[in-house]
Scaffold this motif. Sequence first.
Motif, PDB file in Angstrom:
ATOM      1  N   PHE A   1       0.872  -1.173   0.000  1.00 17.74           N
ATOM      2  CA  PHE A   1       0.000   0.000   0.000  1.00 17.74           C
ATOM      3  C   PHE A   1       0.910   1.224   0.000  1.00 17.74           C
ATOM      4  CE2 PHE A   1      -2.927  -3.048   2.183  1.00 17.74           C
ATOM      5  CZ  PHE A   1      -3.934  -3.006   1.245  1.00 17.74           C
TER       6      PHE A   1
ATOM      7  N   ILE B   1       1.338   5.704  -0.491  1.00 14.86           N
ATOM      8  CA  ILE B   1       0.793   7.059  -0.634  1.00 14.86           C
ATOM      9  C   ILE B   1       1.556   7.682  -1.802  1.00 14.86           C
ATOM     10  CG2 ILE B   1       0.439   9.301   0.472  1.00 14.86           C
ATOM     11  CD1 ILE B   1       0.511   7.840   3.192  1.00 14.86           C
TER      12      ILE B   1
ATOM     13  N   VAL C   1      -3.258   4.082  -1.738  1.00 18.51           N
ATOM     14  CA  VAL C   1      -4.224   4.156  -0.627  1.00 18.51           C
ATOM     15  C   VAL C   1      -5.564   4.628  -1.206  1.00 18.51           C
ATOM     16  CG1 VAL C   1      -2.557   4.455   1.243  1.00 18.51           C
ATOM     17  CG2 VAL C   1      -3.326   6.461   0.001  1.00 18.51           C
ATOM     18  N   TYR C   2      -6.600   3.847  -0.980  1.00 12.48           N
ATOM     19  CA  TYR C   2      -7.865   4.101  -1.677  1.00 12.48           C
ATOM     20  C   TYR C   2      -8.928   4.727  -0.786  1.00 12.48           C
ATOM     21  CZ  TYR C   2      -8.437  -0.588   0.279  1.00 12.48           C
ATOM     22  OH  TYR C   2      -8.445  -1.675   1.128  1.00 12.48           O
TER      23      TYR C   2
ATOM     24  N   VAL D   1      -7.137   3.400   4.953  1.00 15.40           N
ATOM     25  CA  VAL D   1      -5.901   2.789   4.442  1.00 15.40           C
ATOM     26  C   VAL D   1      -4.751   3.805   4.492  1.00 15.40           C
ATOM     27  CG1 VAL D   1      -4.842   1.573   2.496  1.00 15.40           C
ATOM     28  CG2 VAL D   1      -7.257   1.222   2.991  1.00 15.40           C
ATOM     29  N   LYS D   2      -5.077   5.068   4.201  1.00 13.73           N
ATOM     30  CA  LYS D   2      -4.043   6.109   4.264  1.00 13.73           C
ATOM     31  C   LYS D   2      -3.500   6.242   5.691  1.00 13.73           C
ATOM     32  CE  LYS D   2      -3.162  10.845   2.790  1.00 13.73           C
ATOM     33  NZ  LYS D   2      -3.729  12.082   2.253  1.00 13.73           N
TER      34      LYS D   2
ATOM     35  N   VAL E   1      -1.297   3.319   6.628  1.00  8.38           N
ATOM     36  CA  VAL E   1       0.074   3.418   6.090  1.00  8.38           C
ATOM     37  C   VAL E   1       0.877   4.410   6.933  1.00  8.38           C
ATOM     38  CG1 VAL E   1       1.472   4.154   4.105  1.00  8.38           C
ATOM     39  CG2 VAL E   1      -0.540   2.710   3.744  1.00  8.38           C
TER      40      VAL E   1
ATOM     41  N   LEU F   1       1.816  -2.823   8.042  1.00  9.55           N
ATOM     42  CA  LEU F   1       0.629  -2.226   8.664  1.00  9.55           C
ATOM     43  C   LEU F   1       0.533  -2.679  10.121  1.00  9.55           C
ATOM     44  CD1 LEU F   1      -2.372  -2.515   6.149  1.00  9.55           C
ATOM     45  CD2 LEU F   1      -0.766  -0.632   6.396  1.00  9.55           C
TER      46      LEU F   1
ATOM     47  N   VAL G   1      -8.772  -2.793   8.212  1.00 12.59           N
ATOM     48  CA  VAL G   1      -8.804  -2.854   6.738  1.00 12.59           C
ATOM     49  C   VAL G   1      -9.473  -4.158   6.290  1.00 12.59           C
ATOM     50  CG1 VAL G   1      -7.360  -2.993   4.646  1.00 12.59           C
ATOM     51  CG2 VAL G   1      -6.790  -1.333   6.426  1.00 12.59           C
TER      52      VAL G   1
END
Lengths: 71, 169
Positions: free
Chosen positions: B43, B45, B85-86, B90-91, B94, B110, B118
């Motif tokens: 994952f 950014i 990151v969707y 999730v952001k 991370v 993570l 998640v």
Amino acid sequence: MDFMINMFNLRNCTLVKNKAFEKIVRGKEQRRRDLSELSFKEKIHILVELQKMAKGVTMHGKTADRIVWQI
Amino acid sequence: MEKTLKFIKELKEKKVLKDFSIGGGIAALYYIEPLLTYDLDIFFIPIKDGIDVLAPIYQYLKEKGFKAKKEHVWIEGVPVQFIPVYNELVKEAVQHSGEVKYGRIKTRVLGLEYLIAVMLQTFRPKDRERLVKIFEEAKIELKLLKKILRKYGLYDKYVQFKELYFGEK
């Protein structure tokens, strides 16, 4: 989640309540906990072994190609 | 694997991506017993927002001679999937990742509580299977987990899950 089998009820079924079986289940749980304590590197090594085994199982079938990490 | 992780780390150092963390099956494997999985989910950014956030990564990888095959890029023998990151969860996951060591390489995975959140959010059959193992084997900081779940509206789903699989009310 109504469509799913209630796993808790399944675990508590008659078979699981059998003492000998319960001992086996507890042993397996302990083994899993021990494995979870391994180092990251050791776990990846086991993962690659699992990938090799899975490839062996599926290579003559019609399932998708199973890959093995080349590390 | 060390070479793979070293290269992924390099993507951050060279500012090809802003930040990254290992997620998916390999993140789960870090906390529980080894389980079968076939790819390394990263994952990330992006360095800047845009439509094609994967382009700078793929360009860099191409320059380094790595080839993409379907949704993966093979880096030093490991199929890696880069996932931008969707959503906010999730952001944040991370951003709050912990640094872990793989041999001599430091990488990022993570955090366990974020990983659970998640997985509860995506909730595919394999997520449910991994969640059961996590709740059985991993040492979870429940206070932190519940805080994250409440923030992202996942708490009820967690309660339902625990009731269904562990008979907890």
